[in-house]
Write a protein that holds these residues in place. Structure first.
Motif, mmCIF file in Angstrom:
data_model
loop_
_atom_site.group_PDB
_atom_site.id
_atom_site.type_symbol
_atom_site.label_atom_id
_atom_site.label_comp_id
_atom_site.label_asym_id
_atom_site.label_seq_id
_atom_site.Cartn_x
_atom_site.Cartn_y
_atom_site.Cartn_z
ATOM 1 N N ARG A 58 25.350 23.678 -33.808
ATOM 2 C CA ARG A 58 24.520 23.164 -32.738
ATOM 3 C C ARG A 58 23.954 24.334 -31.930
ATOM 4 O O ARG A 58 24.664 25.302 -31.659
ATOM 5 C CB ARG A 58 25.375 22.261 -31.845
ATOM 6 C CG ARG A 58 24.624 21.357 -30.933
ATOM 7 C CD ARG A 58 25.552 20.315 -30.349
ATOM 8 N NE ARG A 58 26.030 19.376 -31.363
ATOM 9 C CZ ARG A 58 26.739 18.294 -31.083
ATOM 10 N NH1 ARG A 58 27.063 18.026 -29.819
ATOM 11 N NH2 ARG A 58 27.137 17.500 -32.043
ATOM 12 N N ALA A 94 16.028 18.481 -37.117
ATOM 13 C CA ALA A 94 17.406 18.470 -36.616
ATOM 14 C C ALA A 94 17.652 17.159 -35.876
ATOM 15 O O ALA A 94 16.709 16.403 -35.598
ATOM 16 C CB ALA A 94 17.655 19.643 -35.674
ATOM 17 N N TRP A 139 18.497 20.163 -23.651
ATOM 18 C CA TRP A 139 18.441 19.665 -25.028
ATOM 19 C C TRP A 139 19.083 20.687 -25.954
ATOM 20 O O TRP A 139 18.852 21.896 -25.807
ATOM 21 C CB TRP A 139 16.995 19.428 -25.466
ATOM 22 C CG TRP A 139 16.309 18.321 -24.741
ATOM 23 C CD1 TRP A 139 15.596 18.416 -23.587
ATOM 24 C CD2 TRP A 139 16.264 16.941 -25.120
ATOM 25 N NE1 TRP A 139 15.117 17.178 -23.221
ATOM 26 C CE2 TRP A 139 15.515 16.260 -24.158
ATOM 27 C CE3 TRP A 139 16.781 16.205 -26.199
ATOM 28 C CZ2 TRP A 139 15.256 14.883 -24.226
ATOM 29 C CZ3 TRP A 139 16.538 14.852 -26.269
ATOM 30 C CH2 TRP A 139 15.788 14.190 -25.288
ATOM 31 N N TYR A 159 18.465 15.946 -32.292
ATOM 32 C CA TYR A 159 18.290 16.493 -30.941
ATOM 33 C C TYR A 159 19.160 15.709 -29.968
ATOM 34 O O TYR A 159 19.127 14.469 -29.942
ATOM 35 C CB TYR A 159 16.831 16.412 -30.535
ATOM 36 C CG TYR A 159 15.998 17.495 -31.180
ATOM 37 C CD1 TYR A 159 15.703 17.446 -32.538
ATOM 38 C CD2 TYR A 159 15.514 18.576 -30.444
ATOM 39 C CE1 TYR A 159 14.963 18.453 -33.142
ATOM 40 C CE2 TYR A 159 14.762 19.579 -31.028
ATOM 41 C CZ TYR A 159 14.495 19.511 -32.384
ATOM 42 O OH TYR A 159 13.761 20.512 -32.986
ATOM 43 N N GLY A 185 22.142 11.385 -29.753
ATOM 44 C CA GLY A 185 21.268 12.150 -30.626
ATOM 45 C C GLY A 185 20.131 11.322 -31.201
ATOM 46 O O GLY A 185 20.263 10.111 -31.395
ATOM 47 N N ASP A 191 12.205 22.995 -37.323
ATOM 48 C CA ASP A 191 12.585 22.235 -36.135
ATOM 49 C C ASP A 191 13.326 20.947 -36.497
ATOM 50 O O ASP A 191 13.822 20.244 -35.608
ATOM 51 C CB ASP A 191 11.349 21.878 -35.301
ATOM 52 C CG ASP A 191 10.669 23.089 -34.701
ATOM 53 O OD1 ASP A 191 9.420 23.125 -34.728
ATOM 54 O OD2 ASP A 191 11.373 23.991 -34.207
ATOM 55 N N ARG A 196 20.113 21.024 -30.369
ATOM 56 C CA ARG A 196 19.801 20.443 -31.667
ATOM 57 C C ARG A 196 20.765 20.960 -32.717
ATOM 58 O O ARG A 196 21.356 22.020 -32.568
ATOM 59 C CB ARG A 196 18.355 20.737 -32.069
ATOM 60 C CG ARG A 196 18.062 22.215 -32.362
ATOM 61 C CD ARG A 196 16.570 22.402 -32.619
ATOM 62 N NE ARG A 196 16.250 23.789 -32.935
ATOM 63 C CZ ARG A 196 15.009 24.247 -33.103
ATOM 64 N NH1 ARG A 196 13.971 23.429 -32.990
ATOM 65 N NH2 ARG A 196 14.816 25.531 -33.403
#
Length: 125
Positions: A45, A92, A36, A94, A118, A90, A38
């Motif tokens: 990224r 974002a 993963w 993903y 995403g 956190d 993000r």
């Protein structure tokens, strides 16, 4: 390449939890390392975590260690990201990623040749 479809994103309050899923198709799932990444607005990224083809090895960014857990279910061709104790930082989009297993886990985006579309995760304060 494999085709990847993420799900499970959404809006959650700080301290809450979300579980992302990524369904893969097109190639034998168990031959691929999964991961993963993000990307937050205005930022590059970044690597979040990765898991080996059998699930025996994992790697995490320091920013998520102890809060996020990556896992996979090879018979279901699915990888998961359990996110606990979420923070506003956190927030974002993903992305689920895959790359043919080369014997080690990678943290660079350029080393993954398959990307999902995403899913948005938003953590409110």
């Amino acid at each position: 390449q494999v085709q990847l479809v993420e799900s499970g994103g959404g809006l959650v309050q700080a301290g809450g939890s979300l579980r992302l899923s990524c369904a893969a198709s097109g190639r034998p799932f168990s031959t691929y390392a999964m991961g993963w990444f993000r990307q937050a607005p205005g930022k590059e990224r970044e690597f979040v975590c990765a898991i080996s083809r059998t699930g025996g090895s994992t790697d995490y960014a320091d920013s998520v260690k102890g809060r996020f857990t990556i896992s996979r279910d090879n018979p279901k061709n699915t990888v998961y990201l359990q996110m606990n104790s979420l923070k506003p930082e956190d927030t974002a989009v993903y992305y689920c990623v895959a790359d043919f297993w080369r014997g080690r886990l990678a943290q660079m985006a350029s080393e993954y040749d398959s990307w999902g579309q995403g899913t948005q995760v938003t953590v409110s304060s």
